[in-house]
Motif scaffolding. Sequence first.
Motif, PDB file in Angstrom:
ATOM      1  N   ARG A 189      61.434  91.438 -28.687  1.00  0.00           N
ATOM      2  CA  ARG A 189      62.402  92.525 -28.887  1.00  0.00           C
ATOM      3  C   ARG A 189      62.354  93.039 -30.330  1.00  0.00           C
ATOM      4  O   ARG A 189      62.406  94.241 -30.565  1.00  0.00           O
ATOM      5  CB  ARG A 189      63.800  92.026 -28.530  1.00  0.00           C
ATOM      6  N   GLY A 190      62.230  92.127 -31.292  1.00  0.00           N
ATOM      7  CA  GLY A 190      62.181  92.548 -32.691  1.00  0.00           C
ATOM      8  C   GLY A 190      60.958  93.392 -33.012  1.00  0.00           C
ATOM      9  O   GLY A 190      61.006  94.278 -33.858  1.00  0.00           O
ATOM     10  N   LYS A 191      59.872  93.139 -32.332  1.00  0.00           N
ATOM     11  CA  LYS A 191      58.613  93.855 -32.572  1.00  0.00           C
ATOM     12  C   LYS A 191      58.534  95.149 -31.751  1.00  0.00           C
ATOM     13  O   LYS A 191      58.011  96.147 -32.225  1.00  0.00           O
ATOM     14  CB  LYS A 191      57.455  92.916 -32.214  1.00  0.00           C
ATOM     15  N   ARG A 213      62.272  98.906 -30.951  1.00  0.00           N
ATOM     16  CA  ARG A 213      62.424 100.298 -31.372  1.00  0.00           C
ATOM     17  C   ARG A 213      61.655 101.259 -30.462  1.00  0.00           C
ATOM     18  O   ARG A 213      61.965 102.434 -30.389  1.00  0.00           O
ATOM     19  CB  ARG A 213      61.937 100.463 -32.809  1.00  0.00           C
ATOM     20  N   TRP A 242      63.303 100.398 -26.188  1.00  0.00           N
ATOM     21  CA  TRP A 242      64.726 100.505 -25.875  1.00  0.00           C
ATOM     22  C   TRP A 242      64.947 101.627 -24.874  1.00  0.00           C
ATOM     23  O   TRP A 242      64.107 102.505 -24.762  1.00  0.00           O
ATOM     24  CB  TRP A 242      65.536 100.729 -27.162  1.00  0.00           C
ATOM     25  N   PRO A 274      58.110 101.324 -40.578  1.00  0.00           N
ATOM     26  CA  PRO A 274      59.539 101.386 -40.230  1.00  0.00           C
ATOM     27  C   PRO A 274      59.795 101.483 -38.721  1.00  0.00           C
ATOM     28  O   PRO A 274      60.776 100.953 -38.215  1.00  0.00           O
ATOM     29  CB  PRO A 274      60.031 102.645 -40.941  1.00  0.00           C
ATOM     30  N   LEU A 294      57.597 100.351 -36.325  1.00  0.00           N
ATOM     31  CA  LEU A 294      57.088  99.149 -35.682  1.00  0.00           C
ATOM     32  C   LEU A 294      57.868  97.895 -36.062  1.00  0.00           C
ATOM     33  O   LEU A 294      57.843  96.906 -35.337  1.00  0.00           O
ATOM     34  CB  LEU A 294      55.607  98.967 -36.007  1.00  0.00           C
ATOM     35  N   GLY A 295      58.528  97.935 -37.208  1.00  0.00           N
ATOM     36  CA  GLY A 295      59.331  96.789 -37.620  1.00  0.00           C
ATOM     37  C   GLY A 295      58.569  95.724 -38.390  1.00  0.00           C
ATOM     38  O   GLY A 295      59.087  94.657 -38.648  1.00  0.00           O
ATOM     39  N   PHE A 296      57.317  96.002 -38.742  1.00  0.00           N
ATOM     40  CA  PHE A 296      56.542  95.072 -39.564  1.00  0.00           C
ATOM     41  C   PHE A 296      55.502  95.862 -40.340  1.00  0.00           C
ATOM     42  O   PHE A 296      55.111  96.950 -39.945  1.00  0.00           O
ATOM     43  CB  PHE A 296      55.880  93.981 -38.722  1.00  0.00           C
ATOM     44  N   ARG A 297      55.071  95.299 -41.481  1.00  0.00           N
ATOM     45  CA  ARG A 297      54.074  95.974 -42.317  1.00  0.00           C
ATOM     46  C   ARG A 297      52.656  95.551 -42.005  1.00  0.00           C
ATOM     47  O   ARG A 297      51.727  96.334 -42.166  1.00  0.00           O
ATOM     48  CB  ARG A 297      54.370  95.721 -43.799  1.00  0.00           C
TER      49      ARG A 297
END
Length: 195
Positions: free
Chosen positions: A24-26, A29, A32, A177, A179-182
């Motif tokens: 869900r964290g990955k 966005r 949802w 931003p 994707l939630g990861f760099r």
Amino acid sequence: MQILPGFDEIQRDEVARLFWGAFRGKLGRILWPERKALSFIAQIVQPGFAICAVENGVLLGVAGYKTPEGGFMAGDFADMARHYGWFGAAWRGPLLELFERELAAGQLLMDGIFVAENARGKGVGTALIGAVKAEAARRGCGEVRLDVVEGNDRARALYERCGFEARGEVRAGVLAPVLGFRRALTMVARVGSAP
């Protein structure tokens, strides 16, 4: 605990719930709202490319993999449009494509591993990775490859204990931003290395 190939059709919703809990964290966005995400995931997961850990009929965890014949997450634009509409699929599809990794000769690609929260720390992940390595060997692959996003230190530690070593990284760039990861670290383990 038993390690079994695939899962029953009646377990699709449970597989989707466990997958969403882990990723869900990955993917939150992009996929949802949750009810649509769960429905979409349940439709596209492929039992023929999964290994499951089960105890007394309860699903403890799943490891998915990808081969030239197919993969664990096998949805297309039409599947996505069925759940999100054409407009929703039009912007979600290209973002999800960023998570796709090309197969390399002699490698089996691990396409996600997730363990029920109440089963974590009990050897389920280690057992699933051992089974993925065995599947790779059965298919004549010399290595298993996976990606782990930055900040997922628990997963990275598990992979390192199971013989995976860093071989490179993938950067998210301007989409970080969304994707939630760099970045994500690419890790590879030789088949036959210690689980």
